[in-house]
Design a protein around this motif. Structure first.
Motif: not given
Length: 193
Positions: A133-135, A159-161, A186-187
């Protein structure tokens, strides 16, 4: 068949688009300076390439705001300013993220992507065991996703970035607080498979 899903959380126009109401705010600055849209699109394309399903989680309310809690510190401005209205441009996914008809659409009326949504049905139907996830924002929807997903026995990777908060400090604090509940990547480095 995969047991993984990639969930993109609250990346809708009212919150992250440069022309939206938050485009000139701290969110807009963080989204722009951190390259959130570009990084998230990279991750989406990588997930699609290996057949991982994509789900977009959106926060929104009926035009009369019947689901909007009147006394909520976080949502009270939505009704007052006509934001987060379902069916309007503001609750559409940012166009640069390339949402497709086959992607899952999860609409929520609170911070949590699990509370009173179809998310658990989608995850169960897919046989999901791992959520990537990311957001926006890291200290709200991402934090809720991680903590509640963890307690439902999902393995979570963030994904931190592809995440940000209103300030860099809030983002960093959220990342630090969530390290015990999920893994981070990360991505660029994450190998979708």
């Amino acid at each position: 068949m995969t047991d993984t899903i990639f969930l993109v959380l609250d990346m809708e126009n009212d919150l992250i688009h440069a022309d939206g109401p938050n485009g000139k705010s701290g969110y807009g600055e963080q989204v722009s300076s951190r390259g959130i849209i570009k990084h998230t699109r990279t991750a989406i394309d990588k997930a699609r390439a290996v057949g991982i399903p994509i789900g977009f989680v959106r926060v929104g309310f009926s035009p009369d705001y019947r689901e909007c809690p009147a006394d909520s510190p976080i949502f009270s401005g939505a009704r007052k300013n006509g934001l987060l209205k379902l069916g309007a441009w503001g609750t559409e996914i940012h166009p640069d993220l390339g949402k497709q008809d086959k992607d899952f659409d999860i609409v929520k009326h609170r911070v949590s992507p699990f509370y009173a949504t179809n998310l658990e049905v989608v995850l169960r139907m897919l046989g999901t065991r791992h959520i990537i996830c990311c957001g926006v924002s890291t200290n709200a929807v991402v934090q809720a996703m991680v903590r509640e997903g963890h307690d439902r026995d999902f393995r979570i990777t963030v994904l931190e970035d592809c995440c940000c908060a209103l300030t860099a400090e809030e983002h960093a604090s959220a990342v630090q607080n969530l390290k015990r509940f999920c893994s981070w990547s990360n991505s660029v480095e994450y190998a979708f498979e």
